[in-house]
Design an enzyme around this catalytic site. Structure first.
Site, PDB file in Angstrom:
ATOM      1  N   HIS A 202      37.112  18.486  12.165  1.00  0.00           N
ATOM      2  CA  HIS A 202      36.790  17.264  11.980  1.00  0.00           C
ATOM      3  C   HIS A 202      37.710  16.455  10.858  1.00  0.00           C
ATOM      4  CE1 HIS A 202      32.720  17.864  13.615  1.00  0.00           C
ATOM      5  NE2 HIS A 202      33.526  17.640  14.216  1.00  0.00           N
ATOM      6  N   GLU A 444      48.018  27.207  36.023  1.00  0.00           N
ATOM      7  CA  GLU A 444      48.057  27.804  34.490  1.00  0.00           C
ATOM      8  C   GLU A 444      47.461  29.340  34.208  1.00  0.00           C
ATOM      9  OE1 GLU A 444      44.944  25.260  31.899  1.00  0.00           O
ATOM     10  OE2 GLU A 444      43.120  25.652  33.300  1.00  0.00           O
ATOM     11  N   ASP A 468      47.514  27.692  28.415  1.00  0.00           N
ATOM     12  CA  ASP A 468      46.833  28.186  28.946  1.00  0.00           C
ATOM     13  C   ASP A 468      47.808  29.933  29.453  1.00  0.00           C
ATOM     14  OD1 ASP A 468      44.365  28.774  28.052  1.00  0.00           O
ATOM     15  OD2 ASP A 468      43.976  26.685  29.444  1.00  0.00           O
ATOM     16  N   ARG A 478      45.196  32.805  22.642  1.00  0.00           N
ATOM     17  CA  ARG A 478      45.668  30.854  21.714  1.00  0.00           C
ATOM     18  C   ARG A 478      45.095  30.903  20.808  1.00  0.00           C
ATOM     19  NH1 ARG A 478      44.218  26.295  26.357  1.00  0.00           N
ATOM     20  NH2 ARG A 478      44.118  24.583  24.894  1.00  0.00           N
ATOM     21  N   CYS A 515      50.774  19.473  32.493  1.00  0.00           N
ATOM     22  CA  CYS A 515      50.205  18.537  30.602  1.00  0.00           C
ATOM     23  C   CYS A 515      50.456  19.864  29.276  1.00  0.00           C
ATOM     24  CB  CYS A 515      49.082  18.717  31.591  1.00  0.00           C
ATOM     25  SG  CYS A 515      48.149  19.131  32.227  1.00  0.00           S
TER      26      CYS A 515
HETATM   27  C1  PEP Z   1      46.885  24.338  29.281  1.00  0.00           C
HETATM   28  O1  PEP Z   1      46.251  24.850  29.402  1.00  0.00           O
HETATM   29  O2  PEP Z   1      47.978  23.574  29.015  1.00  0.00           O
HETATM   30  C2  PEP Z   1      45.623  22.393  28.920  1.00  0.00           C
HETATM   31  C3  PEP Z   1      46.194  21.280  29.080  1.00  0.00           C
HETATM   32  O3  PEP Z   1      44.570  22.917  29.403  1.00  0.00           O
HETATM   33  P1  PEP Z   1      43.810  23.024  27.768  1.00  0.00           P
HETATM   34  O4  PEP Z   1      44.997  23.010  26.647  1.00  0.00           O
HETATM   35  O5  PEP Z   1      42.930  21.890  27.563  1.00  0.00           O
HETATM   36  O6  PEP Z   1      43.081  24.156  27.605  1.00  0.00           O
HETATM   37 MG    MG Z   2      44.419  24.913  29.985  1.00  0.00          MG
END
Ligand code: PEP
Ligand code: MG
Length: 591
Positions: A202, A444, A468, A478, A515
């Site tokens: 936070h 992913e 991911d 990760r 994304c």
């Molecule tokens: C990703 O895995 O790249 C993604 C956009 O989803 P998150 O980071 O929410 O797992």
């Molecule tokens: Mg993801």
């Protein structure tokens, strides 16, 4: 003998941590110590137990009022989202189980309330703190924070603060709680560095919202600091430099000047169209998890919300929101974005995002486990509740539906069966929704990459989650610091996967967006454009710069860069080539 005291240059020491909030700042260190109050221990006679309990109740009330005041201040200065952090604190103060336990401890042990409170909260803290779930461990620090404040109020002590500081300082602390952060005088803090904490803690969320550069997870930081030391915090690279030399400061000074000039150029281009230098369109979308972030994306001219992560709504309150609560959130979201479209991703719980629900078993491999679509398909009532809420909101704006962590065609088919069930229920109840809502799946997992031609037959669009994909493709957790050096988005396996998915999407006429975090990285931009991946979704503050650089590359030079990179075997070669490509342009722009 010469008695003059000469200023001896201090040794420069660089320590690495996790970049948590971008920016660079340098200044004198302020060691922030939580004022650990001494918890006295004395006996209270039985007939005085009610008085002791009354003292406790009074302290609860005073503390509640203080937190509410902090919350209001944060809401006014930073926004409702950041203020929401303190709701967890207020909930602790109203927690019946905790209050009952303290009262019971007073009655059974006959000890004073401070001691009883300390023991009870310590028991709760120890329990939360040993859990693997990052979110719940952060709740443990909320609890510690509240208990400190309660004890201070019981004994009438005041909190350690920054009010006495005459100049702005770099705040250094072992950890930092949300109420510490809120009670700091921001005009006195130019940067933050902590030994613990992750990017989702936070305090970091608030630092980011206030544009204070921050680095967290810097091991051995405090033991390396001495009285009078200065510290440079580089929130871009995730490093801190104790007593930086003149040369280092000069280098950073130049970096700062260049950064400012670049920002000015980016702003000058803010209203220009998103096209490459030779006129190829680039579509830039925003990643968001709140309406505020959607507004920020719109202010940076995004073409829509490319990824709306719904789990934040669940995690903030640590509960499963009702259909109506979800509906009103999604409705607010689409109405904010209107007429732009919003891609809402269904619940991606699991991995590091876990709710404290009874019946949920502890997993040894949470990222490989009961996560996202797997969790939803095994909990159809939760999934349908969310699908109904999203469908209902689709009557108020343009929504696309996205399924996360798909690893096989069967999952999409089963998700569509449940979607159809939700649609049938709403039709029967005469509730309006967009009957032609598009559905997509995240790419992913390595299996999704390999079978994306089969997935294309089941969905309308793809969204590539590289955060991911990198971890699953390279078998590198990760969130594990020990192997962070192996988490390489530049790995040829990642680039070949992107190339494959891009080609299949093109051949099957399925729009594809990237994304994951690389989508917002200008170093990756020419590579992605060269691979034909020109729909990118990223954090709103990165959008303008991305467009600025897209306007400086031609499609053909991006494609030539891809050919070059595909012949490279090592991630580091690829990383350096992308950096050179970017640096060359920046150098020319700033020349
Ligand atoms: C990703 O895995 O790249 C993604 C956009 O989803 P998150 O980071 O929410 O797992
Ligand atoms: Mg993801």
């Amino acid at each position: 003998m010469d008695n003059d005291v000469k200023a001896v240059p201090k040794d420069e020491i660089t320590l690495f941590g996790i970049p948590a909030s971008p920016g660079v700042a340098h200044g004198q260190v302020f060691r922030f110590l939580h004022e650990e109050v001494e918890v006295l221990n004395y006996e209270v006679k039985e007939e005085d137990h009610p008085k002791e309990i009354a003292r406790f109740k009074e302290a609860l009330n005073i503390t509640y009022e203080q937190i509410q005041e902090i919350r209001e201040g944060v809401a006014k200065n930073l926004g409702e989202k950041e203020a929401g952090i303190f709701d967890a604190h207020l909930m602790v103060l109203e927690d019946k189980a905790l209050i009952d336990d303290v009262e019971k401890e007073i009655r059974t042990t006959g000890d004073n309330v401070e001691q009883c409170l300390h023991r009870v909260t310590q028991r709760y803290y120890d329990y939360f703190n040993q859990l693997e779930d990052v979110y719940l461990r952060e709740r443990a620090s909320d609890l510690k924070d509240i208990s400190r404040r309660l004890i201070r109020n019981l004994i009438g002590a005041t909190a350690a603060g920054t009010a006495f500081l005459s100049d702005p300082r770099v705040l250094v602390s072992e950890d930092l709680t949300p109420s510490d952060t809120a009670s700091l005088d921001r005009s006195k803090i130019i940067a933050l560095a902590t030994e613990t904490g992750g990017q989702t803690s936070h305090a970091v969320i608030m630092a980011r919202a206030s544009s204070v550069p921050a680095v967290v997870g810097v091991r051995s930081l405090i033991e390396g600091l001495k009285e009078g030391d200065t510290l440079l915090v580089d929130g871009f690279e995730g490093l801190v430099i104790i007593n930086p030399s003149e040369t280092t400061l000069f280098r950073y000074g130049k970096v700062g000047i260049r950064r400012k000039r670049l920002n000015d150029l980016v702003e000058e281009d803010a209203d220009e169209p998103a096209l490459t230098k030779d006129g190829h369109p680039v579509q830039l979308f925003a990643n968001a998890d709140s309406p505020e972030e959607v507004i920020s994306g719109i202010n940076s001219s995004c073409e829509g919300v490319g990824l709306f992560r719904t789990e934040a709504l669940f995690l903030r309150k640590n509960e499963m929101p009702s259909e109506d609560v979800q509906f009103s959130n999604y409705r607010e979201l689409v109405e904010t974005a209107n007429p732009l479209s919003v891609t809402i991703r269904t619940l991606d719980l699991g991995g590091d995002k876990v709710l404290n629900l009874s019946g949920r078993e502890k997993e040894n491999n949470p990222f490989m486990g009961f996560r996202a679509i797997r969790y939803c398909l095994q909990n159809p009532e939760i999934f349908i509740r969310q699908l109904r809420a999203i469908l209902r909101a689709s009557a108020y704006g343009k929504i696309k539906l996205l399924f996360p962590m798909v690893s096989g065609v069967g999952e999409v088919i089963r998700a569509k069966v449940l979607l159809n069930r939700a649609k049938d229920e709403l039709t029967e109840q005469k509730v309006k929704f967009d009957e032609t809502i598009e559905i997509g799946c995240m790419i992913e997992t390595p299996s999704a990459v390999t079978i994306c031609d089969l997935l294309a037959k089941e969905v309308d669009f793809f969204s590539v989650g590289t955060n991911d994909l990198v971890q699953y493709l390279l078998a590198v957790d990760r969130v594990n610091n020990q192997i962070a050096y192996l988490y390489e988005p530049h790995h040829p396996a990642v680039i070949r996967s992107l190339q494959h998915v891009s080609k299949v999407a093109q051949n099957s006429g399925r729009p594809i967006t990237v994304c994951g975090e690389i989508a917002g990285d200008p170093h990756f931009l020419p590579l992605l454009l060269g691979l034909g991946l020109n729909h990118l979704s990223c954090a709103p503050p990165l959008l303008k710069e991305l467009k600025f650089f897209a306007r400086r590359f031609t499609q053909s030079e991006c494609e030539a860069l891809v050919d070059e990179v595909l012949s490279m075997a090592r991630p580091i070669q690829i990383k350096e080539r992308l950096k050179d490509f970017y640096d060359y342009r920046v150098a020319n722009l700033l020349a």
